[in-house]
Design a protein around this motif. Structure first.
Motif, PDB file in Angstrom:
ATOM      1  N   LEU A 105      -2.785  -9.799 -42.599  1.00  0.00           N
ATOM      2  CA  LEU A 105      -3.205 -11.173 -42.827  1.00  0.00           C
ATOM      3  C   LEU A 105      -2.049 -12.065 -43.282  1.00  0.00           C
ATOM      4  O   LEU A 105      -1.982 -13.236 -42.893  1.00  0.00           O
ATOM      5  CB  LEU A 105      -4.325 -11.209 -43.881  1.00  0.00           C
ATOM      6  CG  LEU A 105      -4.920 -12.590 -44.191  1.00  0.00           C
ATOM      7  CD1 LEU A 105      -5.504 -13.223 -42.930  1.00  0.00           C
ATOM      8  CD2 LEU A 105      -5.984 -12.479 -45.275  1.00  0.00           C
ATOM      9  N   ASP A 106      -1.123 -11.521 -44.083  1.00  0.00           N
ATOM     10  CA  ASP A 106      -0.015 -12.359 -44.556  1.00  0.00           C
ATOM     11  C   ASP A 106       0.895 -12.794 -43.411  1.00  0.00           C
ATOM     12  O   ASP A 106       1.456 -13.892 -43.424  1.00  0.00           O
ATOM     13  CB  ASP A 106       0.787 -11.642 -45.642  1.00  0.00           C
ATOM     14  CG  ASP A 106       1.394 -10.328 -45.168  1.00  0.00           C
ATOM     15  OD1 ASP A 106       0.862  -9.754 -44.202  1.00  0.00           O
ATOM     16  OD2 ASP A 106       2.384  -9.876 -45.766  1.00  0.00           O
ATOM     17  N   ILE A 107       1.024 -11.956 -42.373  1.00  0.00           N
ATOM     18  CA  ILE A 107       1.807 -12.342 -41.199  1.00  0.00           C
ATOM     19  C   ILE A 107       1.074 -13.405 -40.391  1.00  0.00           C
ATOM     20  O   ILE A 107       1.683 -14.360 -39.894  1.00  0.00           O
ATOM     21  CB  ILE A 107       2.120 -11.109 -40.324  1.00  0.00           C
ATOM     22  CG1 ILE A 107       3.063 -10.157 -41.073  1.00  0.00           C
ATOM     23  CG2 ILE A 107       2.728 -11.535 -38.988  1.00  0.00           C
ATOM     24  CD1 ILE A 107       3.444  -8.915 -40.292  1.00  0.00           C
ATOM     25  N   LYS A 109      -0.870 -15.637 -41.557  1.00  0.00           N
ATOM     26  CA  LYS A 109      -0.700 -16.888 -42.301  1.00  0.00           C
ATOM     27  C   LYS A 109       0.683 -17.489 -42.060  1.00  0.00           C
ATOM     28  O   LYS A 109       0.835 -18.709 -41.980  1.00  0.00           O
ATOM     29  CB  LYS A 109      -0.932 -16.654 -43.790  1.00  0.00           C
ATOM     30  CG  LYS A 109      -2.383 -16.352 -44.142  1.00  0.00           C
ATOM     31  CD  LYS A 109      -2.558 -16.143 -45.640  1.00  0.00           C
ATOM     32  CE  LYS A 109      -4.018 -15.905 -45.986  1.00  0.00           C
ATOM     33  NZ  LYS A 109      -4.208 -15.681 -47.452  1.00  0.00           N
ATOM     34  N   GLN A 110       1.693 -16.641 -41.950  1.00  0.00           N
ATOM     35  CA  GLN A 110       3.044 -17.134 -41.669  1.00  0.00           C
ATOM     36  C   GLN A 110       3.133 -17.759 -40.274  1.00  0.00           C
ATOM     37  O   GLN A 110       3.833 -18.751 -40.063  1.00  0.00           O
ATOM     38  CB  GLN A 110       4.059 -15.995 -41.798  1.00  0.00           C
ATOM     39  CG  GLN A 110       4.321 -15.539 -43.222  1.00  0.00           C
ATOM     40  CD  GLN A 110       5.081 -16.578 -44.014  1.00  0.00           C
ATOM     41  OE1 GLN A 110       4.509 -17.517 -44.572  1.00  0.00           O
ATOM     42  NE2 GLN A 110       6.396 -16.417 -44.089  1.00  0.00           N
ATOM     43  N   GLU A 113       1.678 -21.077 -40.537  1.00  0.00           N
ATOM     44  CA  GLU A 113       2.626 -21.965 -41.230  1.00  0.00           C
ATOM     45  C   GLU A 113       3.653 -22.534 -40.259  1.00  0.00           C
ATOM     46  O   GLU A 113       4.052 -23.698 -40.365  1.00  0.00           O
ATOM     47  CB  GLU A 113       3.344 -21.201 -42.341  1.00  0.00           C
ATOM     48  CG  GLU A 113       2.547 -21.024 -43.615  1.00  0.00           C
ATOM     49  CD  GLU A 113       2.365 -22.340 -44.362  1.00  0.00           C
ATOM     50  OE1 GLU A 113       3.224 -22.671 -45.206  1.00  0.00           O
ATOM     51  OE2 GLU A 113       1.364 -23.034 -44.096  1.00  0.00           O
ATOM     52  N   TYR A 203       8.418 -11.109 -36.160  1.00  0.00           N
ATOM     53  CA  TYR A 203       7.799  -9.981 -36.864  1.00  0.00           C
ATOM     54  C   TYR A 203       7.616  -8.763 -35.951  1.00  0.00           C
ATOM     55  O   TYR A 203       6.933  -7.813 -36.319  1.00  0.00           O
ATOM     56  CB  TYR A 203       6.438 -10.389 -37.429  1.00  0.00           C
ATOM     57  CG  TYR A 203       6.526 -11.209 -38.708  1.00  0.00           C
ATOM     58  CD1 TYR A 203       6.805 -10.603 -39.928  1.00  0.00           C
ATOM     59  CD2 TYR A 203       6.318 -12.581 -38.688  1.00  0.00           C
ATOM     60  CE1 TYR A 203       6.883 -11.342 -41.096  1.00  0.00           C
ATOM     61  CE2 TYR A 203       6.395 -13.324 -39.855  1.00  0.00           C
ATOM     62  CZ  TYR A 203       6.672 -12.701 -41.059  1.00  0.00           C
ATOM     63  OH  TYR A 203       6.750 -13.439 -42.214  1.00  0.00           O
TER      64      TYR A 203
END
Length: 262
Positions: A105-107, A109-110, A113, A203
């Motif tokens: 999930l953090d990727i 969100k990036q 962004e 990523y």
């Protein structure tokens, strides 16, 4: 204020901090700043709220309220390696085979962004996103049924469609997620999607621009309804994203660029 923005933002000048350098005035794209008594003055609050004045002030004397975050101080100017960036672009491939591996999930969100910070026409910031993740198979099933029905018609206008096999994973290729990019302004949405794809690839992820799914959403009222896509929003593209299950060993050849230097 910028009529496209969801919130009201007020630009203010701290006269105690302002040194009258004029950098903000000279950089304002809509000539909304003037100098009075050697201090910067905002003429009115009807500008596009681009934030150039906030970003350029050497004393942080100009602020713009109404945001959930503060500006990031650029102690060191970010710099991309031009050769590595160009090689990354040359090596890009559309991915259609993905590993059974979830994208954290953090990727995700990036990646969003990267789209959020992409410049938009008139600073409209009117690009929105729908992340298809846990229930994407449900939406893909509806899209597949619709596309199977219209394939004979589509084949008349798109020669490639004749040879396409529409299986149950036709749109998302078993990828971990799909991100729909929506906007009223196709150019802003396209620019955001491009930056998002680059961020995803940084990523180690693979990306497929699913034009077919975007077209189905455009024409299927049922799919638009269950996705809660408003009629005024245009689906610019759908980024299908996951860890690639294929490795390309060389770049693809491209024809020489058609360039005129005038």
């Amino acid at each position: 204020m910028n009529i496209f923005m969801k919130e009201k933002h007020i630009i203010e000048v701290n006269r105690n901090l302002c040194i009258g350098c004029g950098l903000c005035k000279n950089d304002c794209p809509v000539n909304n700043i003037e100098m009075k008594d050697k201090k910067s003055v905002i003429k009115n609050q009807e500008c596009i709220k681009c934030g150039h004045c906030v970003a350029i002030c050497p004393k942080a004397a100009i602020t713009m309220n109404g945001f959930d975050e503060s500006p990031i101080e650029l102690v060191k100017q970010p710099k991309l390696d031009s050769n590595e960036l160009l090689m990354s672009i040359k090596a890009r491939r559309t991915i259609r085979k993905f590993k059974d591996k979830e994208v954290p999930l953090d990727i995700i969100k990036q990646i969003i962004e990267a789209g959020r910070f992409t410049p938009s026409a008139k600073n409209a910031q009117n690009v929105s996103y729908i992340v298809l993740k846990d229930h994407k198979e449900k939406y893909e099933e509806v899209a597949v049924k619709f596309f199977r029905r219209i394939k004979p018609i589509a084949s008349i206008f798109m020669k490639d469609a004749k040879e396409v096999t529409i299986d149950d994973n036709f749109f998302f290729k078993k990828a971990s997620i799909a991100i729909m990019v929506l906007t009223k302004d196709k150019i802003s949405g396209s620019l955001a999607a491009s930056n998002m794809a680059l961020m995803a690839e940084s990523y180690g992820l693979g990306v497929l621009y699913s034009g077919f799914f975007s077209e189905v959403v455009k024409h299927s009222s049922k799919l638009r309804k269950i996705l809660n896509v408003k009629s005024k929003n245009h689906v610019v593209t759908t980024l299908v994203i996951g860890y690639p299950d294929v490795k390309y060993r060389r770049t693809a050849q491209k024809e020489t660029a058609n360039v005129n230097y005038l």
